[in-house]
Design a protein around this motif. Structure first.
Motif, short mmCIF file in Angstrom:
data_model
loop_
_atom_site.label_atom_id
_atom_site.label_comp_id
_atom_site.label_asym_id
_atom_site.label_seq_id
_atom_site.Cartn_x
_atom_site.Cartn_y
_atom_site.Cartn_z
N MET A 83 0.77 -1.24 0.00
CA MET A 83 0.00 0.00 0.00
C MET A 83 0.80 1.29 0.00
SD MET A 83 -1.35 -0.40 3.87
CE MET A 83 -1.57 -2.17 3.62
N HIS A 84 2.11 1.23 0.05
CA HIS A 84 2.87 2.47 0.12
C HIS A 84 3.94 2.54 -0.96
CE1 HIS A 84 1.02 3.36 3.92
NE2 HIS A 84 1.41 2.20 4.40
N TYR A 85 4.15 3.77 -1.47
CA TYR A 85 5.27 4.01 -2.37
C TYR A 85 6.36 4.68 -1.57
CZ TYR A 85 1.74 3.12 -5.85
OH TYR A 85 0.75 2.52 -6.58
N LEU A 86 7.61 4.29 -1.83
CA LEU A 86 8.74 4.90 -1.14
C LEU A 86 9.68 5.50 -2.19
CD1 LEU A 86 9.82 2.81 1.93
CD2 LEU A 86 7.54 3.41 1.21
N LEU A 87 10.17 6.70 -1.91
CA LEU A 87 11.02 7.42 -2.86
C LEU A 87 12.49 7.42 -2.42
CD1 LEU A 87 11.50 9.46 -5.23
CD2 LEU A 87 11.09 11.27 -3.53
N ASN A 88 13.35 7.05 -3.36
CA ASN A 88 14.80 7.14 -3.16
C ASN A 88 15.41 7.99 -4.25
OD1 ASN A 88 15.78 4.45 -1.38
ND2 ASN A 88 13.85 4.21 -2.43
N ALA A 89 16.56 8.60 -3.92
CA ALA A 89 17.39 9.22 -4.94
C ALA A 89 18.51 8.23 -5.24
CB ALA A 89 17.99 10.52 -4.41
N GLY A 132 6.29 6.67 3.27
CA GLY A 132 5.06 6.40 2.53
C GLY A 132 4.17 7.63 2.51
N ALA A 133 4.10 8.30 3.64
CA ALA A 133 3.23 9.47 3.76
C ALA A 133 3.68 10.59 2.84
CB ALA A 133 3.22 9.95 5.21
N LEU A 134 4.98 10.82 2.75
CA LEU A 134 5.44 11.93 1.91
C LEU A 134 5.20 11.65 0.43
CD1 LEU A 134 9.09 11.44 2.69
CD2 LEU A 134 8.29 11.54 0.33
N CYS A 135 5.29 10.41 0.04
CA CYS A 135 4.99 10.08 -1.36
C CYS A 135 3.52 10.33 -1.66
CB CYS A 135 5.34 8.62 -1.66
SG CYS A 135 7.11 8.37 -1.89
N GLN A 136 2.66 9.97 -0.72
CA GLN A 136 1.23 10.21 -0.93
C GLN A 136 0.97 11.71 -1.02
OE1 GLN A 136 -1.43 9.07 2.33
NE2 GLN A 136 -2.85 8.27 0.82
#
Length: 198
Positions: A83-89, A132-136
């Motif tokens: 249920m969550h997307y996570l962002l990486n550089a 997850g929250a910041l991606c949303q």
DNA sequence: TTCCCGATTTACT
DNA sequence: GTAAATCGGGAAA
């Protein structure tokens, strides 16, 4: 606004230096005409093939991890816990699969839009706190995977100056499975101000 | 193809 | 503090 960091910032081999220096930078998305963004408050470094906590541990190459082997300066977005997307550089050189997980922001731009995406009524500390929250909040999903970080619709630029003394270093979150690498001090965060983090 | 489990969040007890 | 939600990736078969 719109003065992205050069890709050379990401294309260094010291992923921990990049993780630390990303603190205080501003992360923006501009999706469907909506600009949202915030100052990066927390990051974690994932040190390529030798890091048991990394998806690229042991040189693992799959459709998902392939983006990490590209030259630094692009996004690695993946789906977790159903249920969550996570962002990486993605950082480092080609064939050097380092990445920096963005774990928390201080919301600065498009707060109304972020509240709407997060289905929240009022601004509080949880709006962009947690990967997850910041991606949303920023509208980031798999369509952002592999996008460059120096142009629309997803980019990072200078934010505010961060003093060495306001940075806390500690172990990463949620990586107990990584055995002896679980305790490594690869997590960086800006300590909350006494008054408020908002 | 099956099975296990995760770089999490949120709602409850 | 504990647990449920929820599904794709990766390894094994």
């Amino acid at each position: 606004m719109y003065n992205p960091l050069p890709l050379s910032f990401y294309r260094r081999s010291n992923v921990l230096a990049v993780a630390k220096e990303l603190l205080g930078k501003t992360l923006f998305t501009h999706m469907n005409g909506i600009l949202t963004g915030g100052i990066i408050l927390e990051t974690e470094g994932y040190a390529g093939m030798s890091d048991r906590a990394s998806h690229a541990y042991g040189g693992r190459r799959t459709a998902r991890t392939e983006v990490m082997y590209q030259k630094g300066g692009i996004a690695y977005v993946y789906f977790c816990y159903g249920m969550h997307y996570l962002l990486n550089a993605v950082t480092g050189k080609e064939e050097e699969p380092h990445a920096v997980l963005i774990r928390a922001l201080q919301p600065t731009h498009g707060i109304e839009a972020m509240l709407q995406r997060r289905k929240k009524k009022r601004l509080d500390a949880t709006l962009t706190s947690g990967p997850g929250a910041l991606c949303q909040a920023l509208g980031i999903d798999l369509s952002c995977n592999a996008l460059p970080l120096d142009q629309e619709p997803l980019w990072i630029e200078e934010g505010r100056f961060v003093q060495e003394g306001e940075i806390a270093v500690g172990p990463r979150v949620g990586v107990a499975y990584a055995e002896e690498d679980a305790h490594l001090p690869y997590r960086f965060q800006i300590l909350a101000k006494q008054t408020s983090i908002l």
